[in-house]
Write an enzyme that holds these catalytic residues in place. Structure first.
Site, PDB file in Angstrom:
ATOM      1  N   ASP A 289       5.172  32.215  55.509  1.00  0.00           N
ATOM      2  CA  ASP A 289       4.778  32.303  54.100  1.00  0.00           C
ATOM      3  C   ASP A 289       5.947  32.006  53.165  1.00  0.00           C
ATOM      4  O   ASP A 289       7.097  31.908  53.605  1.00  0.00           O
ATOM      5  CB  ASP A 289       4.177  33.692  53.799  1.00  0.00           C
ATOM      6  CG  ASP A 289       5.004  34.844  54.384  1.00  0.00           C
ATOM      7  OD1 ASP A 289       6.191  34.636  54.675  1.00  0.00           O
ATOM      8  OD2 ASP A 289       4.446  35.942  54.537  1.00  0.00           O
TER       9      ASP A 289
ATOM     10  N   GLU B 220      -3.381  40.006  52.933  1.00  0.00           N
ATOM     11  CA  GLU B 220      -3.597  41.376  52.501  1.00  0.00           C
ATOM     12  C   GLU B 220      -4.973  41.872  52.963  1.00  0.00           C
ATOM     13  O   GLU B 220      -5.831  41.059  53.327  1.00  0.00           O
ATOM     14  CB  GLU B 220      -3.518  41.439  50.959  1.00  0.00           C
ATOM     15  CG  GLU B 220      -2.198  40.917  50.382  1.00  0.00           C
ATOM     16  CD  GLU B 220      -1.013  41.869  50.593  1.00  0.00           C
ATOM     17  OE1 GLU B 220      -1.052  42.702  51.515  1.00  0.00           O
ATOM     18  OE2 GLU B 220      -0.041  41.761  49.833  1.00  0.00           O
TER      19      GLU B 220
END
Ligand code: PGA
Length: 255
Positions: free
Chosen positions: A82, A158
Site C-alpha cells: 500500500d 479496513e
C-alpha cells in the site's frame, strides 16, 4: 540465528501455522530466516512487502544478513502492499521513503524490480488497475509479508472491505489514522486516503507470512484465532488461504 523449537510450532490446520516466539527480536529473526531461505533457494522470487513498525526488525535482519552473508537480491522483485494518497515519494512518511530507508538502499536490489503503488497521481483509479495488472503480468506474488491492524486490517483493507476487492482506494479508519499519527507531527497531517492491494490481491499470493507483535495486537490475534470469518475483521479471510504462517510474540499471544 536461532531455530524455533517444534514445541513452539502449533498447527491450527493444514493451512495456517502459528509460530509462537519469545519477543519481537525473535519474531524478526524468524521471519528473516524464512525469507532468506526462500531468496537463496529460488532463482526468481517475487516478494510482497509491508510497512509499519512490525516489519522494521525483519528488514534490519535482512540488511545485516546481506552485509555479513551477502545474500543476493539480484533475482528478487518486490511489490508493496500500500501507499498513502497525496504524499510525495520523498516525503519521509511515504511508504516509498520507508522502504528505501529500511531496506532497498542497503541491499543489491535493482530499482526497476521494486514496485509500490503511486499514491501521488491525479488518476488514482487508473493507478489501482495498473498496479493490480502489473502484479499479475509479473506472475503474482510468491511470499507476501503482512502485519495486522488492531482492527484486523491487512494492508489498508479496513473492516467492511469486501473480500473480493482488488487494488483500490480506501478512506482510512479513524483508528488507523490515530495509530499512524505517531509518525507525523499532528493527526491532521495523516492522509485520509490510501491505495492498497485488496483482499483478493493478497489472497492470490502463493504464501503468506503474518507478523503479530505486542500487547496492542493481542486482541486482534485472539479474534483471528478464535473468531469466524467476517468482512468486519479482514484478516479472518486468511483462514481460507492454503499457506499462511503466523509468527506471534508473547506479548501478543499471552494476554
Ligand atoms: P504496525 O502496523 O506494524 O505499525 O503495527 C501494522 C498494520 O497496521 O498493518
Amino acid at each position: 540465528m536461532g531455530i524455533i523449537s517444534a514445541s513452539n510450532y502449533d498447527e491450527m490446520s493444514d493451512a495456517m501455522k502459528v509460530m509462537k516466539v519469545k519477543n519481537y527480536e525473535e519474531l524478526s529473526k524468524t521471519a528473516a530466516e524464512i525469507m532468506i531461505n526462500k531468496i537463496n533457494l529460488s532463482s526468481s522470487l517475487t516478494l510482497g512487502l509491508a510497512t509499519g513498525s512490525t516489519p522494521e526488525g525483519l528488514y534490519r535482519y535482512l540488511v545485516q544478513d546481506h552485509k555479513s552473508r551477502h545474500t543476493s537480491y539480484e533475482h528478487v522483485t518486490t511489490f508493496n502492499l500500500d501507499e498513502y494518497a497525496g504524499l510525495n515519494r520523498d516525503n519521509e512518511n511515504s511508504y516509498y521513503y520507508y522502504m528505501n530507508h529500511h531496506l532497498f538502499n542497503h541491499i543489491n536490489i535493482s530499482p526497476e524490480n521494486v514496485h509500490l503503488p503511486n499514491g501521488n497521481t491525479v488518476n488514482l483509479e487508473e493507478e489501482c488497475s495498473r498496479y493490480e495488472s502489473f502484479i499479475e503480468q509479473n506472475g503474482g506474488i510468491d511470499l507476501q509479508v503482512l502485519g495486522i491492524g488492531s482492527n484486523g486490517h491487512i494492508g489498508f483493507n479496513e473492516p467492511g472491505t469486501p473480500f473480493q476487492a482488488k487494488t483500490h482506494i480506501v478512506e482510512l479508519d479513524d483508528t488507523t489514522r490515530k495509530a499512524n499519527s505517531r509518525f507525523f507531527h499532528t493527526i491532521n497531517e495523516v492522509p485520509t486516503h490510501a491505495v492498497t492491494m485488496g483482499i483478493a490481491t493478497i489472497m492470490k499470493s502463493r504464501e503468506i507470512l503474518l507478523l503479530i507483535s505486542g500487547k496492542s495486537k493481542a486482541e486482534a490475534f485472539k479474534r483471528l484465532i478464535e473468531g469466524g470469518i467476517s468482512e468486519q475483521f479482514p484478516a479472518s479471510i486468511l483462514k481460507q488461504h492454503p499457506q499462511v504462517t503466523i509468527i506471534v510474540d508473547r506479548d501478543a499471544y499471552d494476554c
